[in-house]
Design a protein around this motif. Structure first.
Motif, PDB file in Angstrom:
ATOM      1  N   ASP A 190       0.832  -1.207   0.000  1.00 12.81           N
ATOM      2  CA  ASP A 190       0.000   0.000   0.000  1.00 12.81           C
ATOM      3  C   ASP A 190       0.866   1.257   0.000  1.00 12.81           C
ATOM      4  O   ASP A 190       0.574   2.236  -0.694  1.00 12.81           O
ATOM      5  CB  ASP A 190      -0.931   0.003   1.215  1.00 12.81           C
ATOM      6  CG  ASP A 190      -1.990  -1.085   1.140  1.00 12.81           C
ATOM      7  OD1 ASP A 190      -2.294  -1.537   0.013  1.00 12.81           O
ATOM      8  OD2 ASP A 190      -2.505  -1.478   2.192  1.00 12.81           O
ATOM      9  N   ALA A 191       1.952   1.222   0.789  1.00  8.83           N
ATOM     10  CA  ALA A 191       2.844   2.381   0.836  1.00  8.83           C
ATOM     11  C   ALA A 191       3.513   2.626  -0.511  1.00  8.83           C
ATOM     12  O   ALA A 191       3.678   3.773  -0.943  1.00  8.83           O
ATOM     13  CB  ALA A 191       3.897   2.181   1.929  1.00  8.83           C
ATOM     14  N   TYR A 192       3.887   1.551  -1.206  1.00 15.69           N
ATOM     15  CA  TYR A 192       4.492   1.686  -2.522  1.00 15.69           C
ATOM     16  C   TYR A 192       3.510   2.342  -3.498  1.00 15.69           C
ATOM     17  O   TYR A 192       3.903   3.201  -4.316  1.00 15.69           O
ATOM     18  CB  TYR A 192       4.906   0.319  -3.062  1.00 15.69           C
ATOM     19  CG  TYR A 192       6.288  -0.149  -2.649  1.00 15.69           C
ATOM     20  CD1 TYR A 192       6.802   0.147  -1.393  1.00 15.69           C
ATOM     21  CD2 TYR A 192       7.080  -0.900  -3.512  1.00 15.69           C
ATOM     22  CE1 TYR A 192       8.055  -0.296  -1.014  1.00 15.69           C
ATOM     23  CE2 TYR A 192       8.338  -1.353  -3.150  1.00 15.69           C
ATOM     24  CZ  TYR A 192       8.820  -1.047  -1.892  1.00 15.69           C
ATOM     25  OH  TYR A 192      10.069  -1.478  -1.522  1.00 15.69           O
ATOM     26  N   LEU A 193       2.253   1.939  -3.443  1.00 14.96           N
ATOM     27  CA  LEU A 193       1.259   2.476  -4.380  1.00 14.96           C
ATOM     28  C   LEU A 193       1.072   3.976  -4.186  1.00 14.96           C
ATOM     29  O   LEU A 193       0.798   4.704  -5.151  1.00 14.96           O
ATOM     30  CB  LEU A 193      -0.077   1.747  -4.200  1.00 14.96           C
ATOM     31  CG  LEU A 193      -0.085   0.272  -4.620  1.00 14.96           C
ATOM     32  CD1 LEU A 193      -1.420  -0.373  -4.300  1.00 14.96           C
ATOM     33  CD2 LEU A 193       0.238   0.133  -6.104  1.00 14.96           C
ATOM     34  N   GLU A 194       1.220   4.460  -2.966  1.00 12.75           N
ATOM     35  CA  GLU A 194       1.095   5.891  -2.703  1.00 12.75           C
ATOM     36  C   GLU A 194       2.277   6.679  -3.270  1.00 12.75           C
ATOM     37  O   GLU A 194       2.195   7.898  -3.435  1.00 12.75           O
ATOM     38  CB  GLU A 194       0.982   6.135  -1.200  1.00 12.75           C
ATOM     39  CG  GLU A 194      -0.280   5.561  -0.575  1.00 12.75           C
ATOM     40  CD  GLU A 194      -0.281   5.687   0.941  1.00 12.75           C
ATOM     41  OE1 GLU A 194       0.650   6.341   1.466  1.00 12.75           O
ATOM     42  OE2 GLU A 194      -1.197   5.160   1.592  1.00 12.75           O
ATOM     43  N   LEU A 195       3.368   5.984  -3.560  1.00 20.51           N
ATOM     44  CA  LEU A 195       4.592   6.641  -4.035  1.00 20.51           C
ATOM     45  C   LEU A 195       4.872   6.345  -5.506  1.00 20.51           C
ATOM     46  O   LEU A 195       5.988   6.546  -5.975  1.00 20.51           O
ATOM     47  CB  LEU A 195       5.782   6.174  -3.184  1.00 20.51           C
ATOM     48  CG  LEU A 195       5.706   6.515  -1.694  1.00 20.51           C
ATOM     49  CD1 LEU A 195       6.743   5.734  -0.907  1.00 20.51           C
ATOM     50  CD2 LEU A 195       5.899   8.013  -1.483  1.00 20.51           C
ATOM     51  N   LEU A 196       3.879   5.900  -6.235  1.00 16.87           N
ATOM     52  CA  LEU A 196       4.063   5.459  -7.617  1.00 16.87           C
ATOM     53  C   LEU A 196       4.751   6.492  -8.510  1.00 16.87           C
ATOM     54  O   LEU A 196       5.587   6.120  -9.351  1.00 16.87           O
ATOM     55  CB  LEU A 196       2.719   5.047  -8.208  1.00 16.87           C
ATOM     56  CG  LEU A 196       2.754   4.234  -9.506  1.00 16.87           C
ATOM     57  CD1 LEU A 196       3.593   2.975  -9.344  1.00 16.87           C
ATOM     58  CD2 LEU A 196       1.339   3.891  -9.949  1.00 16.87           C
ATOM     59  N   PRO A 197       4.462   7.802  -8.387  1.00 17.94           N
ATOM     60  CA  PRO A 197       5.152   8.781  -9.252  1.00 17.94           C
ATOM     61  C   PRO A 197       6.666   8.804  -9.073  1.00 17.94           C
ATOM     62  O   PRO A 197       7.379   9.327  -9.936  1.00 17.94           O
ATOM     63  CB  PRO A 197       4.524  10.114  -8.822  1.00 17.94           C
ATOM     64  CG  PRO A 197       3.186   9.752  -8.268  1.00 17.94           C
ATOM     65  CD  PRO A 197       3.397   8.433  -7.585  1.00 17.94           C
ATOM     66  N   HIS A 198       7.174   8.244  -7.976  1.00 20.44           N
ATOM     67  CA  HIS A 198       8.619   8.241  -7.729  1.00 20.44           C
ATOM     68  C   HIS A 198       9.298   6.989  -8.282  1.00 20.44           C
ATOM     69  O   HIS A 198      10.525   6.871  -8.187  1.00 20.44           O
ATOM     70  CB  HIS A 198       8.896   8.344  -6.229  1.00 20.44           C
ATOM     71  CG  HIS A 198       8.407   9.608  -5.602  1.00 20.44           C
ATOM     72  ND1 HIS A 198       9.114  10.784  -5.624  1.00 20.44           N
ATOM     73  CD2 HIS A 198       7.239   9.880  -4.953  1.00 20.44           C
ATOM     74  CE1 HIS A 198       8.439  11.731  -4.993  1.00 20.44           C
ATOM     75  NE2 HIS A 198       7.289  11.212  -4.581  1.00 20.44           N
ATOM     76  N   PHE A 199       8.530   6.064  -8.848  1.00 16.80           N
ATOM     77  CA  PHE A 199       9.100   4.808  -9.325  1.00 16.80           C
ATOM     78  C   PHE A 199       9.585   4.961 -10.771  1.00 16.80           C
ATOM     79  O   PHE A 199       9.210   5.905 -11.473  1.00 16.80           O
ATOM     80  CB  PHE A 199       8.063   3.700  -9.210  1.00 16.80           C
ATOM     81  CG  PHE A 199       7.925   3.150  -7.810  1.00 16.80           C
ATOM     82  CD1 PHE A 199       8.441   1.909  -7.491  1.00 16.80           C
ATOM     83  CD2 PHE A 199       7.306   3.885  -6.818  1.00 16.80           C
ATOM     84  CE1 PHE A 199       8.334   1.397  -6.215  1.00 16.80           C
ATOM     85  CE2 PHE A 199       7.186   3.388  -5.528  1.00 16.80           C
ATOM     86  CZ  PHE A 199       7.705   2.135  -5.224  1.00 16.80           C
ATOM     87  N   PRO A 200      10.402   4.000 -11.260  1.00 17.76           N
ATOM     88  CA  PRO A 200      10.904   4.071 -12.648  1.00 17.76           C
ATOM     89  C   PRO A 200       9.756   4.124 -13.654  1.00 17.76           C
ATOM     90  O   PRO A 200       8.642   3.646 -13.389  1.00 17.76           O
ATOM     91  CB  PRO A 200      11.713   2.779 -12.788  1.00 17.76           C
ATOM     92  CG  PRO A 200      12.116   2.424 -11.399  1.00 17.76           C
ATOM     93  CD  PRO A 200      10.988   2.862 -10.523  1.00 17.76           C
ATOM     94  N   ALA A 201      10.039   4.676 -14.828  1.00 16.82           N
ATOM     95  CA  ALA A 201       9.015   4.845 -15.866  1.00 16.82           C
ATOM     96  C   ALA A 201       8.412   3.503 -16.264  1.00 16.82           C
ATOM     97  O   ALA A 201       7.209   3.420 -16.544  1.00 16.82           O
ATOM     98  CB  ALA A 201       9.627   5.538 -17.076  1.00 16.82           C
TER      99      ALA A 201
END
Length: 535
Positions: A240-251
Motif C-alpha cells: 500500500d505504501a508503494y502504491l502511494e509513491l508510484l510517481p517516484h518509481f521508474p518509468a
C-alpha cells in the motif's frame, strides 16, 4: 567533519546504548527505510525532538513501516532532501544524495566540508548505505557514471556479500520463478512423492516481498496463469505504501501500472489478494502462493494433507531449520539486493577514494574484502569492529597498508584414485570453519584457473539425496543412515565413512553404508519419529 558530528543511519534496537543525555550528533542522515538502518530513528526523535533528521522523500514516507503497531501515531519526523542537489546544513557542511538502487528511496550520501579560509581544501566522505548496481523489478540500479572519478577522501561502503560472486539478477529471478512454477505444477511421481505444492514465502516488510510480487505478476511463467497469490501481514502494508509513491518509481513501473494494478488485482491472472488472518488454515487446500511476515507463526498454514514448499531468502535462512517431510519441504533461494564482490570492487575503482571503510556485513566477509590484493595495493582499507576509533590521515602520498592475514598455505597429494588437500589447523579458528565442516563433505568446481571448494550442509545433503533414496515394498527406508549398522545417536560411527563422527539425517546415504543385521535392531532416535514411521 570539522566541528560537526553527523550520524549516518540509526539501526539500534535499544536506544539506551546512547552514551549520554545529549544528542549524539548535530544532524542525522538516513540512507533508506530498512529496519537495520532506521528502526532507532523514532526513539531518537522522541528523545531529541530538535535533532534534525534528513532522508529522501520516498524514505520519509516509508519509515513508518518500521513501527507497524503504532504506525498511525508516527509523525513524519524526517525532512525530505532532493536528488542530486547539494544542501548546506551548517557553515561549510553540505550533503548531496544520489539513487543507490536496493530499495525505493535508498540514497548514496556525499558529504562535503569546506573549512574557512581561501587556501583550505574541502574534505569529502561518500556513504553508500546499502546499494545495488543492477536494475531490479521496482528500482533502478546505482548509476556509476554519476559518481565516476569523484575521488572522495573517505568511502564508507557496505560489504554484505563480501567477495562472493553471484549470477546476474535476471538469471536469479528466472531460477526463483522456475522453482515456484515447478512446485505448483509438479505431479505425484511413481514413488509417491508429493506434487502440487503450495508455496510459502516468508519475507521482511519492505523490499524483497514487493519485488517478488512484481516478478510473479510480470514473469512469462505466471502471466495469465490460474493461480492465487495471497499477501499476509505487514507485507500488504508495504505494498500500500508503494502504491502511494508510484510517481517516484521508474518509468517502466509506472507504465505497467497504467495497464493493470501493480499489486492488488482479482481479475487479471495471477490474482493477488490480501489474506485475512482467519483463512490461514484453509488457504493451502488448492495450490497457491503466500507471502507472509518473516517473523510470523507459519504453523497455521501447515495443515494435514496440504503439502507446502517453504522458500527462504538465502541470507536469512540460518535461524530457521524446519524438518523436510512428505507435507513440508524447505529450501532457500537467492535474489540478491546488494552488490557481490566484483560489483563492490567496480564501484571502488570508479570512485578512486583514498580511504575505504567496509561496514554492514559479517566480519569475515569484510575481512575478505580488505584482503583483496587489487584493493589494498591502491587504497587504505579498514574494516573496524564496533566501538573502535579509526584515524583517516589525508595526504598526497599513498603508503601501501600491510595486507591482512587471510590466506593459508597447504599441500596437495595424488594418492591413487583420490586427491588430498592438507591445510594448517589455524584455519579452524575462523568462525566459518564450522559451516564448511558441517558434514565433512565438500564440493569442488573450477572457476577459471582456480579450484573453488565449498562445504555441503546437512540441508543440502537432504535435498541432494532425496532423489536417490529408494523404498522397500513395505514402505520403509532402504540403504540409508536410518538402517545403517553404524548409525547410533544420530551420528555416524563408521571410520571408513566421510560422515564419520558427524550428525546424519535418517534419510542420509554414503558409499560406506552397511545394513543392520536382522538380529540387530537399528536405533531410529530422530527428533521427528512420526515422520519416519509414515515413510
Amino acid at each position: 567533519m570539522g566541528p560537526y558530528q553527523i550520524l549516518l543511519d540509526c539501526g539500534l534496537r535499544d536506544m539506551a546504548l546512547l552514551p549520554s543525555d545529549l544528542p549524539p550528533a548535530d544532524l542525522v542522515l538516513c540512507s533508506h527505510a530498512h529496519a537495520d538502518h532506521a528502526r532507532g530513528l523514532l526513539s531518537l526523535h522522541r528523545a531529541f525532538p530538535q535533532l534534525p533528521i534528513y532522508a529522501t522523500e520516498v524514505t520519509t514516507q516509508l519509515l513508518a513501516l518500521n513501527w507497524t503497531t503504532e504506525r498511525s501515531q508516527v509523525p513524519l519526523f524526517a525532512q525530505a532532501l532532493p536528488w542530486r542537489s547539494p544542501v548546506e546544513f551548517q557553515d561549510g557542511l553540505t550533503a548531496e544524495l544520489f539513487p543507490a538502487g536496493h530499495l525505493p528511496g535508498a540514497a548514496v550520501i556525499l558529504l562535503t566540508y569546506t573549512p574557512r579560509g581561501s587556501q583550505a581544501r574541502p574534505y569529502t566522505v561518500l556513504y553508500t548505505g546499502d546499494f545495488f548496481l543492477s536494475n531490479s523489478r521496482l528500482v533502478e540500479g546505482l548509476r556509476l557514471e554519476e559518481l565516476r572519478g569523484l575521488e572522495p577522501d573517505v568511502l564508507i561502503v557496505e560489504g554484505s556479500y563480501g567477495t562472493a560472486r553471484y549470477p546476474h539478477r535476471r538469471q536469479q529471478e528466472n531460477q526463483v520463478a522456475e522453482r515456484i512454477s515447478q512446485a505448483l505444477s509438479a505431479e505425484r511421481n511413481s514413488e509417491g512423492q508429493v506434487g502440487h505444492q503450495s508455496v510459502l514465502l516468508p519475507l521482511p516488510t519492505l523490499g524483497l516481498g514487493q519485488e517478488l510480487l512484481m516478478l510473479l505478476r510480470s514473469h512469462h511463467l505466471f502471466t495469465g496463469r490460474d493461480v492465487d497469490i495471497w499477501v499476509d501481514g505487514t507485507i500488504a502494508a508495504g505494498c500500500d505504501a508503494y502504491l502511494e509513491l508510484l510517481p517516484h518509481f521508474p518509468a517502466s513501473v509506472q507504465n505497467f501500472a497504467r495497464h493493470q494494478s501493480l499489486f492488488w488485482d482479482e481479475r487479471v491472472r495471477p490474482r493477488v489478494r490480501r489474506l485475512p488472518s482467519d483463512q490461514r488454515e484453509t488457504v493451502g487446500n488448492t495450490p497457491c502462493i503466500v507471502l507472509t511476515d518473516l517473523t510470523s507463526d507459519w504453523n497455521a498454514f501447515f495443515q494435514p494433507d496440504t503439502p507446502w514448499l517453504v522458500l527462504l531468502p538465502q541470507h536469512l535462512a540460518d535461524p530457521f531449520l524446519l524438518p523436510n517431510s512428505d507435507q513440508l519441504t524447505m529450501e532457500t533461494y537467492l535474489l540478491a539486493q546488494h552488490c557481490d564482490g566484483p560489483s563492490t570492487t567496480q564501484l571502488i575503482h570508479n570512485l578512486r577514494p583514498q580511504h575505504v571503510i567496509f561496514v554492514h556485513g559479517n566480519p569475515n566477509y569484510l575481512a575478505d574484502l580488505t584482503g583483496l590484493e587489487e584493493l589494498h595495493n591502491r587504497y587504505h582499507l579498514h574494516s573496524p569492529s564496533a566501538g573502535s576509533l579509526v584515524e583517516l590521515p589525508i595526504g598526497e602520498t599513498f603508503l601501501q597498508p600491510a595486507p591482512p592475514e587471510t590466506t593459508y598455505e597447504g599441500e596437495l597429494a595424488e594418492l591413487g584414485t583420490v586427491v588430498t588437500f592438507t591445510l594448517p589447523d589455524a584455519i579452524t579458528a575462523d568462525s566459518r570453519w564450522r559451516g564448511l565442516a558441517d558434514t565433512g563433505l565438500i564440493e569442488a568446481r573450477w572457476q577459471g584457473q582456480d579450484l573453488v571448494l565449498r562445504g555441503l550442509t546437512q540441508r543440502e545433503l537432504l535435498n541432494q539425496i532425496s532423489d536417490r533414496i529408494s523404498l522397500s515394498t513395505d514402505g520403509t527406508l532402504k540403504d540409508s543412515c536410518a538402517t545403517c549398522r553404524h548409525c547410533r545417536g544420530q551420528r555416524c560411527w563408521n571410520p571408513g565413512s566421510p560422515l564419520f563422527n558427524f550428525k546424519v539425517p535418517p534419510e542420509g546415504y554414503c558409499p560406506a553404508y552397511e545394513p543392520t543385521p536382522p538380529d540387530e535392531k537399528p536405533v531410529l532416535d530422530h527428533p521427528f519419529p512420526d515422520q519416519i514411521e509414515e515413510n
